[in-house]
Design a protein around this motif. Sequence first.
Motif, mmCIF file in Angstrom:
data_model
loop_
_atom_site.group_PDB
_atom_site.id
_atom_site.type_symbol
_atom_site.label_atom_id
_atom_site.label_comp_id
_atom_site.label_asym_id
_atom_site.label_seq_id
_atom_site.Cartn_x
_atom_site.Cartn_y
_atom_site.Cartn_z
ATOM 1 N N VAL A 45 28.022 20.219 0.239
ATOM 2 C CA VAL A 45 26.788 21.513 0.513
ATOM 3 C C VAL A 45 27.532 21.055 2.119
ATOM 4 O O VAL A 45 27.703 21.908 2.510
ATOM 5 C CB VAL A 45 26.480 21.719 -0.116
ATOM 6 C CG1 VAL A 45 24.737 22.385 1.412
ATOM 7 C CG2 VAL A 45 25.502 22.048 -1.365
ATOM 8 N N PHE A 46 27.726 19.297 2.074
ATOM 9 C CA PHE A 46 27.258 18.813 3.458
ATOM 10 C C PHE A 46 28.748 18.372 3.620
ATOM 11 O O PHE A 46 29.418 17.843 2.741
ATOM 12 C CB PHE A 46 26.265 18.338 3.866
ATOM 13 C CG PHE A 46 24.788 18.912 3.890
ATOM 14 C CD1 PHE A 46 24.884 19.259 4.515
ATOM 15 C CD2 PHE A 46 24.289 18.202 2.259
ATOM 16 C CE1 PHE A 46 23.585 20.080 4.705
ATOM 17 C CE2 PHE A 46 22.987 19.267 2.479
ATOM 18 C CZ PHE A 46 22.806 20.021 3.228
ATOM 19 N N LEU A 56 17.259 21.550 4.435
ATOM 20 C CA LEU A 56 17.549 23.153 4.742
ATOM 21 C C LEU A 56 18.565 23.399 5.035
ATOM 22 O O LEU A 56 18.991 22.797 6.342
ATOM 23 C CB LEU A 56 16.123 23.396 5.476
ATOM 24 C CG LEU A 56 16.177 24.640 5.821
ATOM 25 C CD1 LEU A 56 16.157 25.624 4.727
ATOM 26 C CD2 LEU A 56 15.237 25.178 6.566
ATOM 27 N N THR A 57 20.092 24.595 4.878
ATOM 28 C CA THR A 57 21.072 24.027 6.087
ATOM 29 C C THR A 57 20.362 26.141 5.149
ATOM 30 O O THR A 57 20.575 26.891 4.607
ATOM 31 C CB THR A 57 21.945 24.354 5.186
ATOM 32 O OG1 THR A 57 22.705 24.725 6.060
ATOM 33 C CG2 THR A 57 21.899 24.153 3.704
ATOM 34 N N LEU A 95 19.594 21.118 8.601
ATOM 35 C CA LEU A 95 21.124 20.967 8.740
ATOM 36 C C LEU A 95 22.048 21.519 8.616
ATOM 37 O O LEU A 95 22.335 22.945 7.805
ATOM 38 C CB LEU A 95 21.160 19.717 8.127
ATOM 39 C CG LEU A 95 20.541 17.704 8.167
ATOM 40 C CD1 LEU A 95 21.317 17.285 6.712
ATOM 41 C CD2 LEU A 95 20.875 17.324 9.359
ATOM 42 N N HIS A 96 22.858 21.817 9.978
ATOM 43 C CA HIS A 96 23.700 23.303 9.869
ATOM 44 C C HIS A 96 25.409 22.425 10.766
ATOM 45 O O HIS A 96 25.049 21.657 11.233
ATOM 46 C CB HIS A 96 22.772 24.045 10.672
ATOM 47 C CG HIS A 96 21.867 24.913 10.782
ATOM 48 N ND1 HIS A 96 21.593 25.454 9.482
ATOM 49 C CD2 HIS A 96 21.129 24.229 10.907
ATOM 50 C CE1 HIS A 96 20.133 25.945 8.984
ATOM 51 N NE2 HIS A 96 19.545 25.205 11.051
ATOM 52 N N GLY A 97 26.436 22.956 9.843
ATOM 53 C CA GLY A 97 27.603 22.972 10.169
ATOM 54 C C GLY A 97 28.131 21.522 10.464
ATOM 55 O O GLY A 97 27.984 20.164 9.455
ATOM 56 N N ILE A 106 9.478 16.764 9.521
ATOM 57 C CA ILE A 106 10.583 17.705 9.728
ATOM 58 C C ILE A 106 11.282 17.046 10.899
ATOM 59 O O ILE A 106 10.613 17.285 12.150
ATOM 60 C CB ILE A 106 9.848 19.165 10.316
ATOM 61 C CG1 ILE A 106 8.690 19.902 8.697
ATOM 62 C CG2 ILE A 106 10.988 19.810 10.262
ATOM 63 C CD1 ILE A 106 8.393 21.292 9.205
ATOM 64 N N ALA A 107 12.354 16.650 10.491
ATOM 65 C CA ALA A 107 13.507 16.115 10.936
ATOM 66 C C ALA A 107 14.324 17.318 11.137
ATOM 67 O O ALA A 107 15.197 18.413 10.855
ATOM 68 C CB ALA A 107 14.558 15.452 10.063
#
Length: 312
Positions: free
Chosen positions: A115-116, A98-99, A72-74, A4-5
């Motif tokens: 998405v990213f 996962l976001t 990952l977010h933002g 899990i990163a």
Amino acid sequence: MYYIAHRLFAAHDRALAAQLAHHLALKVGEHQVFLPFCDTDEEDLVADIKGRRLFELDRERLRSIRALIAILHGPSPDDGVCMEIGYAAALGAPVILLTTDFQDYSSAPAGPRTVFPDPLLDALATRIVRVPRLGAPAQQPGTSRFANFAARNHAQVQNATEACVEAALQLPLPLPTISVPIRDGSTVYAEPSSYTAPNYALPGRTTIAGVTVLGPTRFEAAEPIPAARHDWAAALSSTRIVVDGSGPETPPGAALLIGAACATGRPVAAYLPRSTYTHATGREPNHRNLMVQYGLEATLRSADEVTAWISG
């Protein structure tokens, strides 16, 4: 083992990752889940060069994982997480992203969306688990609107965790084998920074001292995800990789390619004219992110050093 990163540097990021690890471990067993910081005992670890030792411990796990799950977010994805994604993807491990980010991204106002922020993340994902909306409004008389809003966010996180665990359990067995492309001894892949204007004179150049210099196509492409896959193949078929690390943190594409080069034994260098150093108890100063720092063969401080490294 499932790796899990996640971003490490705030309590809420570590708590989210721990929640995900806990729910996954209930399904597959604790020994099948690796959670950085927690399982490397980062806060209490003592080593002669602590940052390098942490890098080595994480790299050992990455080389034998069942899958990588990255949070990952933002608009500025964590560069250490991106490095780990690139490492896992280059070795053929499935990557689940996962976001809970509710934004899409594009390189132009009316351009194709991803998405990213970097299409290469979309391209490398085996599965994207996206839960962008808050949970249902809480029905708790007597509580404040702030408590209700917090409850809706907690519900969103819970939904995301459950969806991610389900996605991990649905990964196919056995894992597909992915061969690393044969290197072309006369090419270097050069990745510019998405945060700044070009800082070294590579765009438009096709050769330097007889070495063909390849660059990305995805940022201007009508279909950015297929173009991102092309960029990934071009980078992994090159002998060496050089990236521009300029920006508030290492750009996502640069960090992904550093991970890929580290995993496959390619020399990789970063143009970084000015470092911002991070400091933590018992750890040597690291420029930005230790996973990125120790994945590099060289840090280049000028355009002339970039040209020399490519031609050398």
